[in-house]
Each structure stands twice: as C-alpha cells, then as structure tokens.
Design a protein around this motif. Structure first.
Motif, PDB file in Angstrom:
ATOM      1  N   GLY A  33      13.436  -7.053  -2.533  1.00  0.00           N
ATOM      2  CA  GLY A  33      13.504  -6.089  -3.458  1.00  0.00           C
ATOM      3  C   GLY A  33      12.787  -5.930  -4.885  1.00  0.00           C
ATOM      4  O   GLY A  33      12.660  -7.168  -5.346  1.00  0.00           O
ATOM      5  N   TYR A  34      12.296  -5.046  -5.267  1.00  0.00           N
ATOM      6  CA  TYR A  34      11.465  -4.972  -6.544  1.00  0.00           C
ATOM      7  C   TYR A  34      11.655  -4.017  -7.373  1.00  0.00           C
ATOM      8  O   TYR A  34      11.637  -2.720  -6.917  1.00  0.00           O
ATOM      9  CB  TYR A  34       9.678  -5.009  -6.370  1.00  0.00           C
ATOM     10  N   TYR A  35      12.083  -4.130  -8.709  1.00  0.00           N
ATOM     11  CA  TYR A  35      12.452  -2.920  -9.470  1.00  0.00           C
ATOM     12  C   TYR A  35      11.019  -2.327 -10.253  1.00  0.00           C
ATOM     13  O   TYR A  35      10.578  -2.903 -10.976  1.00  0.00           O
ATOM     14  CB  TYR A  35      13.425  -3.570 -10.486  1.00  0.00           C
TER      15      TYR A  35
ATOM     16  N   PHE B  71      15.742   2.005  -0.899  1.00  0.00           N
ATOM     17  CA  PHE B  71      15.752   1.967  -2.438  1.00  0.00           C
ATOM     18  C   PHE B  71      17.143   1.935  -2.693  1.00  0.00           C
ATOM     19  O   PHE B  71      17.867   2.696  -2.219  1.00  0.00           O
ATOM     20  CB  PHE B  71      14.875   2.879  -3.120  1.00  0.00           C
TER      21      PHE B  71
ATOM     22  N   LYS C 162      16.510  -0.011 -12.964  1.00  0.00           N
ATOM     23  CA  LYS C 162      17.620   0.790 -12.411  1.00  0.00           C
ATOM     24  C   LYS C 162      17.138   1.216 -11.183  1.00  0.00           C
ATOM     25  O   LYS C 162      18.017   2.046 -10.457  1.00  0.00           O
ATOM     26  CB  LYS C 162      18.572   1.826 -13.139  1.00  0.00           C
TER      27      LYS C 162
ATOM     28  N   LYS D 121      21.071  -5.085  -2.004  1.00  0.00           N
ATOM     29  CA  LYS D 121      19.929  -4.204  -1.675  1.00  0.00           C
ATOM     30  C   LYS D 121      20.314  -3.296  -0.459  1.00  0.00           C
ATOM     31  O   LYS D 121      21.149  -2.402  -0.813  1.00  0.00           O
ATOM     32  CB  LYS D 121      18.967  -5.328  -1.166  1.00  0.00           C
TER      33      LYS D 121
ATOM     34  N   GLN E 228      15.347   0.213  -7.553  1.00  0.00           N
ATOM     35  CA  GLN E 228      14.801  -1.109  -6.620  1.00  0.00           C
ATOM     36  C   GLN E 228      14.201  -0.502  -5.453  1.00  0.00           C
ATOM     37  O   GLN E 228      14.907   0.328  -4.525  1.00  0.00           O
ATOM     38  CB  GLN E 228      15.942  -1.915  -6.695  1.00  0.00           C
TER      39      GLN E 228
ATOM     40  N   ILE F  30      12.977  -1.348  -1.733  1.00  0.00           N
ATOM     41  CA  ILE F  30      13.151  -2.323  -0.769  1.00  0.00           C
ATOM     42  C   ILE F  30      12.609  -2.465   0.610  1.00  0.00           C
ATOM     43  O   ILE F  30      12.463  -1.216   0.822  1.00  0.00           O
ATOM     44  CB  ILE F  30      14.950  -2.527  -0.634  1.00  0.00           C
TER      45      ILE F  30
ATOM     46  N   ARG G 154      12.491  -9.088 -11.882  1.00  0.00           N
ATOM     47  CA  ARG G 154      12.195  -7.785 -11.018  1.00  0.00           C
ATOM     48  C   ARG G 154      12.222  -8.063  -9.550  1.00  0.00           C
ATOM     49  O   ARG G 154      12.366  -6.996  -8.781  1.00  0.00           O
ATOM     50  CB  ARG G 154      11.022  -7.135 -11.532  1.00  0.00           C
TER      51      ARG G 154
END
Length: 268
Positions: A199-201, A230, A205, A30, A207, A209, A166
């Motif tokens: 972090g979350y997608y 990100f 591709k 991240k 993410q 953060i 995710r």
C-alpha cells in the motif's frame, strides 16, 4: 533491504507446510491481507462487506484455460454480503468473528502481536470455521463431500514492514486443517493460503493498494490472484475499501473476476 529480505524468507519458510483459508473476524489495514496492527483496546470494529464475482472459464489439472460452458453465452455468478465484528482485548490482542447474511457459517479469529521494532512487526493468528447453514450434513460417516459437516482449524502468522510513512507491505500466511469424522484428529490434507498487500498513500487518507494471493487446497486446486484496490479514510471512524480481484493462474478451479466493497466502522 537486507531486513526486508530476511522478513520475506521467514514468512515463506513458516508457511511452507501446505495449507489454505482465510481466518475471519480480524482487522486489516489494506485489502485481504491481515496485518499486525490490532483494534485499540476496548474498541469494537464493525465492517459490512459485499463481494461479487463471475466466471465463464476454468483451469484444468494441467493449468490450461478452458470454457466453463459449451456456449460462451453463460456465466457463473457469485455474490455474498458479510458482517465482521472485532474487539480489542488488549493493546496487542484482538478477537472477532465474521458472519454472512444467511448465517451459513461462522468464522472466528484471534490476532496477537508478539514482536515489533521500528519498521517491522509480527503477529500470531488462529481461528476456526464452523458451518451453520440449513443443510443436511454427513457427520458420522464423512467422505469428503460438500454436504459433510467440516469443522476447520486455522493457524498462521502476519508480518508488516513499514518502508516509510507512506509505503508499507503486509504479509500473512494461514494453514487450515480439517477435523476427521470423530472430531479428534486432522485429516490428511492441509490447505495453504498466502496473502501480500502493498500500500502507498498517494495523498493523505487515500491509499492505493495491490495485492497478490496464492491458494492451494487439497487435493490439487491452486489459484493465483491479483487484487488492485484502494482505501479512503475521510472520516475519523470510517474507512471505505474497494478492490477488484482477478484470477491470473490456477489448476482445477474456475477463473474468477470480481469486485469487493467494505466499510470499516470503529466504535469506542
């Protein structure tokens, strides 16, 4: 949820012994928090990064914000470019080093993932920081000044929890000790550095953060930083990282606002 609470308790119990510093040369998924994933075996990860920050206020010993300069028309600016090299020694062990462009210091680090389950894992961290700059250092008669030759030893732990494909969170804690003037024992003060990145997608591709960082350095300097950012993983061997750290609270330190950029490159 119970497992996550237990994980948090374990991490914060381990890091409570006073310490601070970031171990260099290690990978992260991240922003600034070291995770438990390691570089694939026999693979080199190369990462140039740029950091910029400025300050015009500081926090005093009571935590009150004060102007850094008598007139509000001045800024203290800091910028730095670093290069990180990390090598996958085994499927669970990596090692590497970080150097700035002026080669003023060397940060070496090692990460070993020793435990992993379906959703969470743990890794041991260790390393050292070595000054290499073109300065005159006090080595024999050291007295805690910026011009002393200060070799630092670091140790810590990283933890990762994967909520789903995710959403994940990384924790890392590091303790830093300063060698005494004979380079045989650690000095009295120990520093503490705690990082957490969530972090979350939002899309494949991409993410998003948010990071939360706490630092305590001797004798009484403390900082709490929020770091949104990100990552973009459009190419197979390239990851672009952008972040915007902002100090929200502190004691005996400047209030920094910054920007960071890194490009992670994997070489098979």
């Amino acid at each position: 949820m119970q497992k996550l609470i237990a994980l948090l308790l374990i991490v914060f119990i381990i890091v409570m012994p006073k310490a601070y510093a970031q171990i260099g040369g290690l990978s992260a998924s991240k922003l600034s928090t070291l995770n438990t994933e390691t570089v694939p075996q026999f693979t080199i990860e190369f990462e140039p990064s740029f950091i910029f920050g400025y300050a015009n206020r500081y926090w005093n010993r009571s935590g009150k914000s004060r102007p850094l300069f008598k007139n509000n028309d001045s800024l203290r600016v800091h910028s730095e470019m670093d290069f990180r090299f990390t090598y996958g020694l085994t499927p669970h062990w990596e090692a590497g080093f970080t150097l700035p462009t002026d080669v003023s210091y060397l940060s070496f680090g090692s990460k070993y993932r020793f435990f992993e389950k379906a959703k969470y894992s743990f890794a041991l961290l260790n390393g050292f920081n070595l000054p290499l700059g073109n300065h005159v250092y006090h080595a024999t008669f050291r007295h805690n000044t910026r011009s002393e030759y200060d070799v630092n030893l670091l140790a810590g732990m990283a933890a990762t929890y994967q909520f789903n494909p995710r959403f994940s969170v990384d924790f890392n804690s590091v303790v830093q000790g300063h060698l005494d003037r004979g380079f045989t024992h650690l000095t009295h003060h120990i520093d503490l550095f705690l990082n957490t990145d969530l972090g979350y997608y939002l899309w494949p591709k991409f993410q998003a953060i948010i990071g939360f960082y706490y630092a305590k350095t001797a004798p009484s300097r403390q900082t709490l930083t929020i770091n949104p950012g990100f990552t973009i993983e459009k190419a197979k061997h390239f990851i672009m990282v952008l972040n915007f750290p902002y100090d929200v609270w502190g004691k005996n330190c400047e209030k920094q606002i910054g920007f960071g950029f890194a490009l992670t490159i994997a070489l098979d």
